[in-house]
Design a protein around this motif. Structure first.
Motif, PDB file in Angstrom:
ATOM      1  N   MET A   1       0.920  -1.302   0.108  1.00  0.00           N
ATOM      2  CA  MET A   1       0.221  -0.144   0.102  1.00  0.00           C
ATOM      3  C   MET A   1       0.729   1.382  -0.074  1.00  0.00           C
ATOM      4  O   MET A   1       1.775   1.304   0.628  1.00  0.00           O
ATOM      5  N   GLY A   2       0.566   2.063  -0.914  1.00  0.00           N
ATOM      6  CA  GLY A   2       1.449   3.386  -0.871  1.00  0.00           C
ATOM      7  C   GLY A   2       0.663   4.381  -0.187  1.00  0.00           C
ATOM      8  O   GLY A   2      -0.573   4.422  -0.424  1.00  0.00           O
ATOM      9  N   LEU A   3       1.231   5.328   0.569  1.00  0.00           N
ATOM     10  CA  LEU A   3       0.364   6.502   1.258  1.00  0.00           C
ATOM     11  C   LEU A   3      -0.040   7.349   0.231  1.00  0.00           C
ATOM     12  O   LEU A   3      -0.934   8.143   0.387  1.00  0.00           O
ATOM     13  N   GLY A   4       0.664   7.486  -0.974  1.00  0.00           N
ATOM     14  CA  GLY A   4      -0.124   8.346  -2.029  1.00  0.00           C
ATOM     15  C   GLY A   4      -1.503   8.207  -2.669  1.00  0.00           C
ATOM     16  O   GLY A   4      -2.023   9.069  -2.870  1.00  0.00           O
ATOM     17  N   ALA A   5      -1.888   7.045  -2.075  1.00  0.00           N
ATOM     18  CA  ALA A   5      -3.286   6.599  -2.528  1.00  0.00           C
ATOM     19  C   ALA A   5      -4.107   7.407  -1.459  1.00  0.00           C
ATOM     20  O   ALA A   5      -5.265   7.565  -1.860  1.00  0.00           O
ATOM     21  N   TYR A   6      -3.921   7.734  -0.352  1.00  0.00           N
ATOM     22  CA  TYR A   6      -4.722   8.654   0.581  1.00  0.00           C
ATOM     23  C   TYR A   6      -4.674  10.039   0.205  1.00  0.00           C
ATOM     24  O   TYR A   6      -5.130  10.933   0.632  1.00  0.00           O
ATOM     25  N   CYS A   7      -3.774  10.845  -0.643  1.00  0.00           N
ATOM     26  CA  CYS A   7      -3.555  12.063  -0.788  1.00  0.00           C
ATOM     27  C   CYS A   7      -4.477  12.511  -1.904  1.00  0.00           C
ATOM     28  O   CYS A   7      -5.110  11.784  -2.584  1.00  0.00           O
ATOM     29  N   GLY A   8      -5.199  13.854  -1.824  1.00  0.00           N
ATOM     30  CA  GLY A   8      -6.023  14.361  -2.448  1.00  0.00           C
ATOM     31  C   GLY A   8      -6.935  15.153  -1.782  1.00  0.00           C
ATOM     32  O   GLY A   8      -6.827  15.573  -0.670  1.00  0.00           O
ATOM     33  N   SER A   9      -7.998  15.885  -2.552  1.00  0.00           N
ATOM     34  CA  SER A   9      -8.993  16.609  -2.119  1.00  0.00           C
ATOM     35  C   SER A   9     -10.003  15.903  -1.483  1.00  0.00           C
ATOM     36  O   SER A   9     -10.627  14.931  -2.081  1.00  0.00           O
ATOM     37  N   TYR A  10     -10.772  16.273  -0.404  1.00  0.00           N
ATOM     38  CA  TYR A  10     -11.715  15.503   0.290  1.00  0.00           C
ATOM     39  C   TYR A  10     -12.710  16.520   0.299  1.00  0.00           C
ATOM     40  O   TYR A  10     -12.751  17.657   0.681  1.00  0.00           O
ATOM     41  N   ALA A  11     -14.097  16.327   0.071  1.00  0.00           N
ATOM     42  CA  ALA A  11     -15.277  16.997   0.141  1.00  0.00           C
ATOM     43  C   ALA A  11     -16.138  16.374   1.608  1.00  0.00           C
ATOM     44  O   ALA A  11     -16.111  15.160   1.883  1.00  0.00           O
TER      45      ALA A  11
ATOM     46  N   ASP B   1      -7.476  18.722   2.563  1.00  0.00           N
ATOM     47  CA  ASP B   1      -6.617  18.262   1.374  1.00  0.00           C
ATOM     48  C   ASP B   1      -5.670  17.360   1.971  1.00  0.00           C
ATOM     49  O   ASP B   1      -4.886  17.779   3.210  1.00  0.00           O
ATOM     50  N   VAL B   2      -5.430  16.195   1.727  1.00  0.00           N
ATOM     51  CA  VAL B   2      -4.434  15.249   2.456  1.00  0.00           C
ATOM     52  C   VAL B   2      -3.079  15.383   1.404  1.00  0.00           C
ATOM     53  O   VAL B   2      -3.275  15.064   0.312  1.00  0.00           O
ATOM     54  N   GLN B   3      -1.958  15.532   2.104  1.00  0.00           N
ATOM     55  CA  GLN B   3      -0.566  15.592   1.403  1.00  0.00           C
ATOM     56  C   GLN B   3       0.374  14.496   2.179  1.00  0.00           C
ATOM     57  O   GLN B   3       0.222  14.451   3.325  1.00  0.00           O
ATOM     58  N   LEU B   4       1.092  13.977   1.291  1.00  0.00           N
ATOM     59  CA  LEU B   4       2.465  13.283   2.003  1.00  0.00           C
ATOM     60  C   LEU B   4       3.413  14.107   2.530  1.00  0.00           C
ATOM     61  O   LEU B   4       3.851  15.143   1.870  1.00  0.00           O
TER      62      LEU B   4
END
Length: 162
Positions: A1-11, A52-55
């Motif tokens: 599992m890569g932590l990058g999969a968690y990154c992105g914008s959330y509503a 917003d979730v960032q590594l």
């Protein structure tokens, strides 16, 4: 599992109140649905809620940058209350521990600092983190204008990846 999969914008999908139901908007109906109760209140803009979730640079932590509304209540020396909705930037760092028996996240808690005569967000922390969603639990207050009192509880913000 890569932590990058968690990154992105959330509503935000919903905001629920875990304390006693409150009639924040003064319409005569007590509710735990905070999006409904805050709608139309001075300072409340539903479109501003997001995350917003960032590594992080360490490669093993995620930075959860959330923008959430909170009712801020000011109490005067005459025991009168004034309240408004203000937006807060809440940043929480969550670290992945792949080497634990059951791999999991540990997260910091956000702690707010307000003046002595002000109440609002007290602390916030993350729950139920997945690659597409997470919950932000915010210990805070609401103001019940009908009862003219401050009510303590937790607002649960449910975020989903866009």
């Amino acid at each position: 599992m890569g932590l990058g999969a968690y990154c992105g914008s959330y509503a935000v999908e919903s905001v629920s109140w875990t304390g006693l139901p409150v009639d924040v908007n003064g319409d005569g109906v007590m509710s735990r649905d905070m999006l409904k109760e805050l709608y139309g209140q001075p300072g409340f803009v539903p479109g501003w809620i997001g995350a917003d979730v960032q590594l992080c640079a360490d490669g093993k932590s995620l930075s959860y940058n959330c923008v959430v509304p909170a009712v801020v209540v000011i109490e005067t020396a005459e025991n009168k209350y004034y309240h408004t909705v203000q937006y807060h930037g809440v940043e929480i760092i969550s670290t992945w521990h792949s080497d634990w028996g059951t791999p999991s996240f540990t997260s910091e808690a956000y702690v707010s600092v307000l003046d002595d005569n002000m109440r609002g967000i007290e602390k916030a922390d993350l729950h139920d983190i997945t690659e597409t969603a997470f919950d932000l639990h915010v210990d805070c207050v609401l103001f019940d204008p009908v009862e003219n009192k401050i009510v303590d509880g937790t607002a649960v913000f449910k975020f989903r990846k866009q």
